[in-house]
Design a protein around this motif. Sequence first.
Motif, short mmCIF file in Angstrom:
data_model
loop_
_atom_site.label_atom_id
_atom_site.label_comp_id
_atom_site.label_asym_id
_atom_site.label_seq_id
_atom_site.Cartn_x
_atom_site.Cartn_y
_atom_site.Cartn_z
N ASP A 15 0.79 -1.23 0.00
CA ASP A 15 0.00 0.00 0.00
C ASP A 15 0.82 1.28 0.00
OD1 ASP A 15 -2.38 -1.48 0.10
OD2 ASP A 15 -2.25 -1.63 2.28
N SER A 16 2.15 1.18 0.05
CA SER A 16 2.96 2.39 0.13
C SER A 16 4.38 2.15 -0.37
CB SER A 16 3.02 2.90 1.56
OG SER A 16 3.66 1.96 2.39
N ILE A 17 5.05 3.26 -0.68
CA ILE A 17 6.47 3.26 -1.04
C ILE A 17 7.14 4.31 -0.18
CG2 ILE A 17 8.18 3.67 -2.85
CD1 ILE A 17 5.99 2.88 -4.87
N TYR A 18 8.20 3.93 0.51
CA TYR A 18 8.94 4.85 1.37
C TYR A 18 10.26 5.17 0.68
CZ TYR A 18 11.58 6.59 5.37
OH TYR A 18 12.35 7.36 6.20
N LEU A 19 10.56 6.45 0.50
CA LEU A 19 11.78 6.90 -0.14
C LEU A 19 12.64 7.62 0.89
CD1 LEU A 19 13.61 7.77 -2.54
CD2 LEU A 19 12.05 9.69 -2.86
N CYS A 20 13.92 7.26 0.94
CA CYS A 20 14.86 7.91 1.86
C CYS A 20 16.15 8.20 1.11
CB CYS A 20 15.14 7.00 3.05
SG CYS A 20 16.26 7.73 4.26
N ILE A 21 16.66 9.43 1.26
CA ILE A 21 17.94 9.82 0.69
C ILE A 21 18.83 10.22 1.85
CG2 ILE A 21 19.14 11.42 -0.84
CD1 ILE A 21 16.47 11.68 -2.38
N MET A 22 20.02 9.59 1.90
CA MET A 22 20.92 9.78 3.03
C MET A 22 22.30 10.23 2.53
SD MET A 22 21.90 7.02 5.98
CE MET A 22 20.22 6.92 6.54
N GLY A 23 22.86 11.23 3.21
CA GLY A 23 24.18 11.73 2.87
C GLY A 23 25.28 10.82 3.37
N HIS A 24 26.50 11.13 2.94
CA HIS A 24 27.66 10.31 3.32
C HIS A 24 27.90 10.29 4.82
CE1 HIS A 24 29.34 14.36 3.16
NE2 HIS A 24 30.28 13.92 3.98
N ASP A 25 27.38 11.30 5.53
CA ASP A 25 27.55 11.37 6.98
C ASP A 25 26.39 10.72 7.74
OD1 ASP A 25 25.71 13.20 6.18
OD2 ASP A 25 26.61 14.91 7.20
N GLU A 26 25.57 9.94 7.02
CA GLU A 26 24.43 9.18 7.55
C GLU A 26 23.30 10.08 8.05
OE1 GLU A 26 25.60 6.10 10.24
OE2 GLU A 26 27.16 5.37 8.90
N VAL A 27 23.27 11.33 7.58
CA VAL A 27 22.19 12.25 7.90
C VAL A 27 21.13 12.14 6.81
CG1 VAL A 27 21.56 14.69 8.15
CG2 VAL A 27 23.67 13.84 9.15
N ILE A 28 19.87 12.02 7.21
CA ILE A 28 18.78 11.91 6.25
C ILE A 28 18.55 13.27 5.59
CG2 ILE A 28 16.31 11.48 5.96
CD1 ILE A 28 16.55 9.37 8.16
N ILE A 29 18.67 13.30 4.27
CA ILE A 29 18.48 14.51 3.50
C ILE A 29 17.01 14.69 3.15
CG2 ILE A 29 19.02 15.64 1.29
CD1 ILE A 29 21.71 14.12 1.39
N GLY A 35 1.67 6.91 -1.21
CA GLY A 35 0.63 5.90 -1.39
C GLY A 35 0.69 5.38 -2.82
N VAL A 36 0.57 4.10 -3.01
CA VAL A 36 0.70 3.54 -4.36
C VAL A 36 -0.50 3.87 -5.24
CG1 VAL A 36 2.27 1.70 -3.69
CG2 VAL A 36 -0.18 1.29 -3.63
N LEU A 37 -1.61 4.23 -4.66
CA LEU A 37 -2.79 4.55 -5.45
C LEU A 37 -2.98 6.06 -5.63
CD1 LEU A 37 -5.29 1.97 -3.94
CD2 LEU A 37 -3.91 1.77 -6.01
N THR A 38 -2.03 6.86 -5.17
CA THR A 38 -2.12 8.31 -5.30
C THR A 38 -1.74 8.71 -6.72
OG1 THR A 38 -1.47 8.55 -3.01
CG2 THR A 38 -1.29 10.50 -4.39
N GLY A 44 -1.94 9.40 -13.72
CA GLY A 44 -2.29 8.49 -12.64
C GLY A 44 -1.12 7.64 -12.19
N LYS A 45 0.09 7.96 -12.65
CA LYS A 45 1.28 7.19 -12.29
C LYS A 45 2.23 8.07 -11.49
CE LYS A 45 1.03 4.24 -16.31
NZ LYS A 45 1.69 3.80 -17.54
N CYS A 46 2.84 7.51 -10.47
CA CYS A 46 3.81 8.22 -9.64
C CYS A 46 5.19 8.00 -10.25
CB CYS A 46 3.76 7.67 -8.22
SG CYS A 46 4.90 8.48 -7.11
N LYS A 47 5.92 9.06 -10.54
CA LYS A 47 7.25 8.95 -11.14
C LYS A 47 8.30 9.36 -10.11
CE LYS A 47 7.73 9.57 -15.51
NZ LYS A 47 7.89 10.25 -16.80
#
Length: 59
Positions: A15-29, A35-38, A44-47
């Motif tokens: 039901d969902s996709i979680y996106l995380c981008i993290m820097g080289h110092d392990e800090v979340i950017i 939601g997959v149906l959003t 109607g497609k999430c890019k």
Amino acid sequence: MDRNRTVAGLDVHKDSIYLCIMGHDEVIIFEKKYGVLTPAGSTGKCKISDLFEELGFRV
């Protein structure tokens, strides 16, 4: 591991996709849960690749 590298990960569920981008110092950017149906725009497609490009990453 390259200490100057920024990494991204996707956690895909039914039901969902979680996106995380993290820097080289392990800090979340950036982190966001999608939601997959959003629908995104008129297609109607999430890019997710569009989001990466907006954040300055090469896709």
